[in-house]
Design a protein around this motif. Structure first.
Motif, short mmCIF file in Angstrom:
data_model
loop_
_atom_site.label_atom_id
_atom_site.label_comp_id
_atom_site.label_asym_id
_atom_site.label_seq_id
_atom_site.Cartn_x
_atom_site.Cartn_y
_atom_site.Cartn_z
N GLU A 6 7.20 1.06 -9.45
CA GLU A 6 5.78 0.94 -9.78
C GLU A 6 5.02 0.25 -8.65
O GLU A 6 5.58 -0.58 -7.93
CB GLU A 6 5.57 0.13 -11.07
CG GLU A 6 6.22 0.70 -12.30
CD GLU A 6 7.54 0.03 -12.62
OE1 GLU A 6 7.93 0.00 -13.80
OE2 GLU A 6 8.19 -0.48 -11.67
N CYS A 22 3.91 5.30 -10.25
CA CYS A 22 5.35 5.13 -10.44
C CYS A 22 6.04 6.28 -9.72
O CYS A 22 5.92 7.44 -10.13
CB CYS A 22 5.70 5.12 -11.91
SG CYS A 22 7.48 5.14 -12.26
N TRP A 36 4.31 4.82 -19.92
CA TRP A 36 3.95 3.49 -19.44
C TRP A 36 4.01 2.53 -20.63
O TRP A 36 3.43 2.81 -21.68
CB TRP A 36 2.55 3.47 -18.85
CG TRP A 36 2.44 4.10 -17.50
CD1 TRP A 36 2.03 5.36 -17.20
CD2 TRP A 36 2.74 3.47 -16.24
NE1 TRP A 36 2.06 5.57 -15.84
CE2 TRP A 36 2.49 4.42 -15.23
CE3 TRP A 36 3.18 2.20 -15.86
CZ2 TRP A 36 2.68 4.15 -13.88
CZ3 TRP A 36 3.37 1.92 -14.53
CH2 TRP A 36 3.11 2.89 -13.54
N ARG A 38 3.81 -1.87 -21.56
CA ARG A 38 3.36 -3.16 -21.04
C ARG A 38 3.90 -4.27 -21.91
O ARG A 38 4.18 -4.08 -23.10
CB ARG A 38 1.84 -3.24 -20.95
CG ARG A 38 1.12 -3.22 -22.29
CD ARG A 38 -0.39 -3.19 -22.06
NE ARG A 38 -1.13 -3.16 -23.32
CZ ARG A 38 -2.45 -3.00 -23.40
NH1 ARG A 38 -3.18 -2.86 -22.29
NH2 ARG A 38 -3.04 -2.98 -24.57
N ARG A 45 7.26 -5.76 -25.86
CA ARG A 45 6.87 -4.64 -25.02
C ARG A 45 6.29 -3.54 -25.91
O ARG A 45 6.86 -3.21 -26.94
CB ARG A 45 8.07 -4.12 -24.24
CG ARG A 45 7.74 -3.17 -23.13
CD ARG A 45 8.96 -2.87 -22.27
NE ARG A 45 9.44 -4.06 -21.57
CZ ARG A 45 10.37 -4.01 -20.61
NH1 ARG A 45 10.89 -2.85 -20.25
NH2 ARG A 45 10.77 -5.12 -20.04
N TYR A 95 5.27 -1.37 -17.12
CA TYR A 95 6.54 -0.76 -16.77
C TYR A 95 6.45 0.76 -16.92
O TYR A 95 5.91 1.28 -17.90
CB TYR A 95 7.64 -1.26 -17.69
CG TYR A 95 7.93 -2.72 -17.60
CD1 TYR A 95 7.29 -3.63 -18.43
CD2 TYR A 95 8.87 -3.21 -16.70
CE1 TYR A 95 7.55 -4.98 -18.36
CE2 TYR A 95 9.15 -4.57 -16.63
CZ TYR A 95 8.48 -5.44 -17.45
OH TYR A 95 8.76 -6.79 -17.38
N ASN A 97 8.58 4.21 -17.52
CA ASN A 97 9.80 4.60 -18.24
C ASN A 97 9.99 6.10 -18.14
O ASN A 97 9.04 6.87 -18.33
CB ASN A 97 9.69 4.17 -19.69
CG ASN A 97 10.82 4.69 -20.55
OD1 ASN A 97 10.75 5.80 -21.08
ND2 ASN A 97 11.87 3.90 -20.70
N TRP A 106 14.08 2.43 -16.58
CA TRP A 106 12.92 1.56 -16.41
C TRP A 106 12.71 1.18 -14.95
O TRP A 106 13.68 1.02 -14.20
CB TRP A 106 13.11 0.28 -17.21
CG TRP A 106 13.20 0.50 -18.68
CD1 TRP A 106 14.31 0.76 -19.41
CD2 TRP A 106 12.11 0.46 -19.61
NE1 TRP A 106 13.99 0.90 -20.74
CE2 TRP A 106 12.64 0.72 -20.90
CE3 TRP A 106 10.74 0.25 -19.48
CZ2 TRP A 106 11.85 0.76 -22.04
CZ3 TRP A 106 9.95 0.29 -20.63
CH2 TRP A 106 10.50 0.55 -21.89
N GLN A 108 10.81 -1.79 -12.34
CA GLN A 108 10.87 -3.26 -12.31
C GLN A 108 9.59 -3.90 -12.83
O GLN A 108 9.58 -5.10 -13.10
CB GLN A 108 11.15 -3.73 -10.88
CG GLN A 108 9.93 -3.80 -9.96
CD GLN A 108 9.38 -2.45 -9.56
OE1 GLN A 108 10.01 -1.41 -9.77
NE2 GLN A 108 8.21 -2.47 -8.93
N GLY A 109 8.55 -3.09 -12.96
CA GLY A 109 7.29 -3.59 -13.49
C GLY A 109 6.32 -4.02 -12.40
O GLY A 109 6.72 -4.38 -11.29
#
Length: 116
Positions: A6, A22, A36, A38, A45, A95, A97, A106, A108-109
Motif C-alpha cells: 500500500e 495497492c 480495503w 481499516r 478492523r 489495509y 486485502n 494482506w 502492511q497497511g
C-alpha cells in the motif's frame, strides 16, 4: 509469493482527499476480489470497500458511501481507494486485502490521519 504494498497515506485536513494505491504481485491479480479494510486505534478492523474481479461491482460500508471510490487496473495489478471529504473519523491504518481461492492476503497497511 503474494505481496501487497500500500501507498498514498498521510496527514490531511478535514474535507481533504487522498488516493491510496495497492500494488499486487505473486498471483494472478484478475483472479482476486480486492478489498480495503481499516483499523482505528482501539477498534476492530472493518471492511471499507470491495471490488469484484473484473471491477464490475463495488460495495462500501455505509459511513463512506458517496465519499470513497474503489477501483482497479488489472493491467497494472493495482487497486485504488479514492477518499474525498475526509473526516477525523476516517483516521486509521488502511489495509489492502486480496481474496483468492487459496486464501486471504494482506498488505502492511498505510496510515491515514485526518486532523486540522
Amino acid at each position: 509469493q503474494v505481496q501487497l504494498v500500500e501507498s498514498g497515506g498521510g496527514l490531511v485536513q478535514p474535507g481533504g482527499s487522498l488516493r491510496l494505491s495497492c500494488a499486487a504481485s505473486g498471483f494472478t491479480f484478475s483472479n482476486a476480489v480486492m478489498k480495503w479494510y481499516r483499523q482505528a486505534p482501539g477498534k476492530e478492523r472493518e471492511l471499507v470497500a470491495r471490488i469484484t474481479r473484473a471491477g464490475g461491482s463495488t460495495d462500501y460500508t455505509d459511513s463512506v458511501k458517496g465519499r470513497f471510490t474503489i477501483s482497479r487496473d488489472n493491467s497494472e495489478n493495482t487497486v485504488y481507494l479514492q477518499m474525498n471529504s475526509l473526516q477525523p473519523a476516517d483516521t486509521a491504518v488502511y489495509y489492502c486485502n486480496a481474496e483468492l481461492w487459496i486464501g486471504n492476503y494482506w498488505g502492511q497497511g498505510t496510515q491515514v490521519t485526518v486532523s486540522s
